[in-house]
Motif scaffolding. Structure first.
Motif, short mmCIF file in Angstrom:
data_model
loop_
_atom_site.label_atom_id
_atom_site.label_comp_id
_atom_site.label_asym_id
_atom_site.label_seq_id
_atom_site.Cartn_x
_atom_site.Cartn_y
_atom_site.Cartn_z
N ALA A 80 0.84 -1.20 0.00
CA ALA A 80 0.00 0.00 0.00
C ALA A 80 0.88 1.25 0.00
CB ALA A 80 -0.93 0.00 1.21
N VAL B 245 -6.59 -2.15 -2.84
CA VAL B 245 -5.71 -2.52 -1.73
C VAL B 245 -6.41 -2.36 -0.38
CG1 VAL B 245 -4.62 -0.25 -1.42
CG2 VAL B 245 -3.34 -2.34 -0.88
N ASN B 246 -7.37 -1.45 -0.29
CA ASN B 246 -8.11 -1.28 0.97
C ASN B 246 -8.95 -2.52 1.29
OD1 ASN B 246 -7.18 1.37 1.55
ND2 ASN B 246 -8.59 2.18 0.01
#
Length: 340
Positions: free
Chosen positions: A108, A314-315
């Motif tokens: 991230a 990515v969250n």
């Protein structure tokens, strides 16, 4: 035209390759394995030339690749994703997306300094049946959802799986929790529209898990998962609401035509006709292709700065890995564990 390089010749060959070849926006220009020779074998089968590699990092470095599609065992994810982001190439990577929360957090950070975008292969919410289930839920067809129950019981892997297979290797990121339950954690939060707050997990065996959880909005979840069950009962999701019940079932042999969605309000029952996202969906040799195609379609047309994204980013990976960590802690402690 987006030039795609596929790393991984198992699921990558079976699902990724035909989807990218079918989409108008993409074409496969390179494939890679990890030394098995399967990439070269595929390249030799095709009537047109594509590059074949035995090292995914070489594929990523190729000037003929714009998008990297990763379908390898999870132990390779971190290095391959990291190299792609450093090369500013968009990435789609299969779940569980690396082997730890710490690795996802590092990626991230890399993503923030990259011109690339990143997508996780959580394709279930992009399946036509799941889309319709969420639509019915949002419309209030069964009132306020109070419970979600998932029963994913198959006899397809279990003890019959070769012990050398990576999914049964015992390496980080493998096994029933990381291979199957990560999907449930992702799609349940999408269907309910709330994150999981507490979780309790019991491992009956290496191939059978029983999970209880509570969502932030007070919905209760119960997930029963097994891949060495005595009979193949399929994948069933039931939502219980204040005004009725909504049930989705995908039964063997797991084709598009083997799905059903039934609405059971308090006053009557009816089966919902499922939409077909693509005219050829029912003809797919592997049902997972239709959902993956919808996911890829959302990803390739989305601008980098779109928020929230229309694809699993990515969250979503971070959220699922936090649940996976809590699940492992619950196994060890034998108690209800918060998601932190």
């Amino acid at each position: 035209m987006i030039r795609v390089g596929i790393i991984g010749m198992g699921y990558g060959r079976q699902v990724h390759f035909p989807v990218y070849q079918r989409l108008q926006e993409t074409t496969v220009t390179a494939v890679s394995d990890t030394g098995s020779g399967k990439a070269r074998a595929l390249a030799n089968e095709l009537p047109y030339p594509i590059a074949a590699y035995s090292d995914g990092l070489e594929l990523i470095a190729s000037k003929e690749v714009d998008l990297v599609s990763i379908a390898t065992p999870p132990e390779f994810h971190f290095d391959l994703i990291g190299a792609s982001l450093k090369a500013h190439k968009n990435v789609i990577c299969e779940k569980p997306f690396t082997t730890s929360l710490e690795q996802v957090e590092m990626l991230a950070g890399l993503l923030q300094n990259s011109k690339a975008r990143l997508c996780v292969g959580y394709e279930f919410p992009y399946d036509a049946a799941f889309i319709e289930m969420r639509k019915q839920t949002k419309s209030g067809a069964i009132g306020e959802v109070q419970r979600i129950k998932v029963e994913w019981l198959t006899s397809s892997t279990g003890n019959a799986a070769p012990k050398s297979a990576w999914k049964a290797s015992g390496k980080p990121g493998t096994g029933l929790l990381y291979d199957w339950c990560c999907h449930i954690f992702d799609y349940s939060t999408q269907i309910i529209g709330s994150s999981i707050e507490w979780i309790f997990c019991k491992r009956h065996s290496e191939y059978e898990l029983d999970i209880l959880c509570q969502f932030v909005n007070d919905t209760v979840g119960h997930f029963v998962v097994a891949n060495n069950y005595h009979t193949d009962l399929g994948h069933k999701i039931t939502l219980l609401g204040t005004k009725g019940r909504l049930s989705l079932a995908h039964l063997p042999p797991y084709r598009g035509v083997d799905k059903s969605l039934e609405l059971h309000p308090v006053t009557f029952n009816r089966q919902i006709e499922l939409p077909v996202l693509h005219s050829y969906e029912k003809e797919y040799p592997d049902n997972r292709m239709a959902a993956f195609e919808e996911l890829v379609g959302q990803f390739v047309v989305s601008p980098k700065d779109q928020q929230p994204t229309s694809y699993p980013d990515v969250n979503r990976a971070l959220a699922v890995w936090k649940i996976l960590n809590a699940a492992e802690q619950s196994f060890k402690d034998g108690c209800l564990t918060p998601i932190t």
